[in-house]
Write a protein that holds these residues in place. Sequence first.
Motif, mmCIF file in Angstrom:
data_model
loop_
_atom_site.group_PDB
_atom_site.id
_atom_site.type_symbol
_atom_site.label_atom_id
_atom_site.label_comp_id
_atom_site.label_asym_id
_atom_site.label_seq_id
_atom_site.Cartn_x
_atom_site.Cartn_y
_atom_site.Cartn_z
ATOM 1 N N ILE A 21 0.853 -1.183 0.000
ATOM 2 C CA ILE A 21 0.000 0.000 0.000
ATOM 3 C C ILE A 21 0.890 1.236 0.000
ATOM 4 C CG2 ILE A 21 -1.752 1.277 1.266
ATOM 5 C CD1 ILE A 21 -2.629 -1.426 2.450
ATOM 6 N N ASP A 22 0.668 2.109 -0.986
ATOM 7 C CA ASP A 22 1.444 3.345 -1.094
ATOM 8 C C ASP A 22 0.808 4.388 -0.189
ATOM 9 O OD1 ASP A 22 3.151 5.359 -1.865
ATOM 10 O OD2 ASP A 22 2.116 5.762 -3.757
ATOM 11 N N ASP A 23 1.571 4.873 0.799
ATOM 12 C CA ASP A 23 1.034 5.863 1.720
ATOM 13 C C ASP A 23 1.265 7.292 1.250
ATOM 14 O OD1 ASP A 23 3.730 6.051 2.145
ATOM 15 O OD2 ASP A 23 3.665 5.634 4.287
ATOM 16 N N GLY A 24 1.861 7.464 0.073
ATOM 17 C CA GLY A 24 2.055 8.785 -0.498
ATOM 18 C C GLY A 24 3.304 9.511 -0.029
ATOM 19 N N LYS A 25 4.079 8.902 0.839
ATOM 20 C CA LYS A 25 5.294 9.544 1.327
ATOM 21 C C LYS A 25 6.488 9.037 0.532
ATOM 22 C CE LYS A 25 3.677 10.045 6.058
ATOM 23 N NZ LYS A 25 3.911 9.690 7.450
ATOM 24 N N LYS A 30 10.363 9.240 4.588
ATOM 25 C CA LYS A 30 10.251 8.171 5.580
ATOM 26 C C LYS A 30 11.560 7.982 6.333
ATOM 27 C CE LYS A 30 6.820 5.421 3.142
ATOM 28 N NZ LYS A 30 6.571 4.143 2.478
#
Length: 66
Positions: A21-25, A30
């Motif tokens: 899942i890509d969390d957009g960061k 990170k």
Amino acid sequence: MIGNAVRAMRIATGEEADDVIDDGKSAAAKELGPKGGKKRAANMTPERRAEIAKKAAEKRWGGRLE
């Protein structure tokens, strides 16, 4: 725990897709994220840190501080 091991084995053998899942960061954000807060705190005066902590406590406890 065993379920995670079985899933990792299935992903490794190609039986199951690895859905990340890509969390957009970004990766850089990170990596540097945990360091940023420590650096920010080190550059602040004790008075400013206390001010921020008091504001956070008021938000958390709904202004019920005495």
